[in-house]
Design an enzyme around this catalytic site. Structure first.
Site, mmCIF file in Angstrom:
data_model
loop_
_atom_site.group_PDB
_atom_site.id
_atom_site.type_symbol
_atom_site.label_atom_id
_atom_site.label_comp_id
_atom_site.label_asym_id
_atom_site.label_seq_id
_atom_site.Cartn_x
_atom_site.Cartn_y
_atom_site.Cartn_z
ATOM 1 N N TRP A 1 -44.021 -3.753 -21.162
ATOM 2 C CA TRP A 1 -43.928 -3.766 -19.704
ATOM 3 C C TRP A 1 -45.307 -4.066 -19.121
ATOM 4 C CZ3 TRP A 1 -39.929 -3.224 -16.288
ATOM 5 C CH2 TRP A 1 -40.239 -2.869 -14.971
ATOM 6 N N ALA B 1 -47.892 7.036 -18.927
ATOM 7 C CA ALA B 1 -46.506 6.839 -18.498
ATOM 8 C C ALA B 1 -46.401 6.464 -17.027
ATOM 9 C CB ALA B 1 -45.685 8.095 -18.779
ATOM 10 N N SER B 2 -47.432 6.742 -16.250
ATOM 11 C CA SER B 2 -47.461 6.331 -14.845
ATOM 12 C C SER B 2 -47.596 4.822 -14.707
ATOM 13 C CB SER B 2 -48.638 6.995 -14.129
ATOM 14 O OG SER B 2 -49.867 6.529 -14.675
ATOM 15 N N LYS C 1 -48.899 -6.200 -9.892
ATOM 16 C CA LYS C 1 -49.231 -4.977 -9.165
ATOM 17 C C LYS C 1 -50.615 -4.484 -9.596
ATOM 18 C CE LYS C 1 -47.455 -0.336 -8.143
ATOM 19 N NZ LYS C 1 -46.392 0.666 -8.448
ATOM 20 N N GLU D 1 -33.360 3.761 -17.584
ATOM 21 C CA GLU D 1 -33.968 5.064 -17.882
ATOM 22 C C GLU D 1 -33.284 6.172 -17.091
ATOM 23 O OE1 GLU D 1 -38.132 4.976 -17.044
ATOM 24 O OE2 GLU D 1 -38.678 4.061 -18.951
ATOM 25 N N GLU E 1 -38.771 -0.759 -23.738
ATOM 26 C CA GLU E 1 -39.903 -0.719 -22.806
ATOM 27 C C GLU E 1 -41.022 0.103 -23.428
ATOM 28 O OE1 GLU E 1 -38.945 -0.080 -18.610
ATOM 29 O OE2 GLU E 1 -40.746 1.160 -18.431
ATOM 30 N N TYR F 1 -45.088 5.202 -23.649
ATOM 31 C CA TYR F 1 -46.380 4.751 -23.111
ATOM 32 C C TYR F 1 -47.433 5.492 -23.921
ATOM 33 C CZ TYR F 1 -44.084 2.103 -19.522
ATOM 34 O OH TYR F 1 -43.317 1.154 -18.885
ATOM 35 N N HIS G 1 -31.840 -1.988 -14.142
ATOM 36 C CA HIS G 1 -33.079 -1.217 -14.060
ATOM 37 C C HIS G 1 -32.968 -0.132 -12.981
ATOM 38 C CE1 HIS G 1 -37.148 -1.070 -15.685
ATOM 39 N NE2 HIS G 1 -37.552 -0.703 -14.481
#
Length: 321
Positions: free
Chosen positions: A276, A248-249, A281, A155, A242, A216, A122
């Site tokens: 994801w 996308a944030s 968080k 990525e 993913e 996303y 990652h």
């Protein structure tokens, strides 16, 4: 009559549960046939599951019990272990031993639960020496398990496809020295958006290679699906390693309509997809609240909206064929 009915119902439920419990045992060694991921009998297979968040930021979820819960409650047939390479105090660069222990806990959990597992490097940068060393160790240790899928570059951001391709070929060579069969996933530039680039110049010297596209849904629209369709039409095997329903944030509101459009599209194309992420968080894409235990057994109150929704998707679509 009632006793016969309940007996039949019990046997059917038992059969379904055994079938779920033996997913890899039933589907076996994966390979790529044309652009399609297929099982040991060359039947199309779609993997659907969840990615853990960066191991270096949320290591508490990296354990066998959490994997077992994701299979049991979310109906995952694959999980993704996202090993953070640079980010965090426990990153692979800073603490490789801790990193390997956490990743292997998820790998071992997936093998015990008889589901597939993506070993994800990652990072957004090229770390060739470190990647080759890591994948040499992991492929030597786990090559005999058909559960394993290697993701050699999560990525790439600003690297060119030429740079990514050359990096990937070197890492793939190391893996194939130990593991000739298991699937290998390769990222593409611009955070896995420029899927057209590997379609123009794919890796040709190795089999069972797939290329990752990430979306996303609140940010990436039909244009990305069209670009991916064209890449597949040109013969590129694609794996959505993913994805999620927000911006996308990783934050902002869920766009349920746009997310469903992507789900419908992936299902129609028989594309495997990972959502994801398993983390706590304070953001939309982290599916768990701080109240969530480290080892699963999460109640509905422990799940954010994205967690509730992705569990609904996985329960709906991951019905064993």
């Amino acid at each position: 009559m009632k006793s016969k009915f309940w007996c039949a119902a019990f046997l059917l439920l038992l059969f379904v549960n055994i079938s779920k419990a033996q997913f890899v045992k039933k589907r076996g060694q994966l390979s790529v046939l044309g652009t399609q991921l297929v099982d040991k009998d060359n039947n199309p297979i779609v993997l659907r599951g969840l990615s853990f968040g960066w191991h270096s930021m949320w290591p508490r979820f990296y354990n066998e019990k959490a994997v077992s819960w994701l299979k049991k409650d979310f109906n995952c047939n694959v999980v993704r272990a996202a090993m953070g390479i640079e980010l965090g105090d426990y990153s692979y660069i800073k603490d490789p031993q801790f990193s390997k222990e956490k990743i292997e806990a998820v790998i071992n959990g997936a093998i015990k639960s008889d589901i597939y597992v993506i070993v994800d490097w990652h990072s957004h940068n090229i770390n060739l020496k470190e990647a080759k060393q890591f994948f040499a160790e992991i492929s030597k240790k786990y090559a005999k398990y058909p559960n394993i899928i290697y993701e050699v570059f999560n990525e790439p951001d600003y690297e060119t496809w030429w740079e990514v391709k050359n990096y990937a070929e070197e890492v793939i060579q190391v893996i194939r020295e130990n593991d000739p069969n298991n699937i290998i996933l390769v990222g593409c530039p611009h955070w896995d958006q420029d899927i057209d680039l590997p379609a123009e110049d794919p890796i040709r010297d190795y089999a069972n290679i797939m290329y990752t596209m990430h979306f996303y849904a609140a940010t990436h629209g039909k244009e990305l699906r069209d670009r991916t369709d064209l890449a597949i039409k040109r013969g590129l095997p694609v794996f959505i390693s993913e994805s999620a329903g927000m911006e996308a944030s990783g934050d902002g509101p869920l766009n349920y309509k746009a997310w469903q459009e992507y789900i419908d599209w992936m299902e129609s194309k028989k594309l495997s997809w990972i959502t994801w992420s398993v983390s706590d968080k304070d953001e939309t894409c982290s599916i768990l609240k701080k109240s969530a235990k480290s080892d699963g057994k999460w109640k509905d109150d422990d799940l954010k909206g994205s967690g509730i929704k992705v569990r609904e998707y996985l329960r709906k679509y991951n019905k064993e064929e």
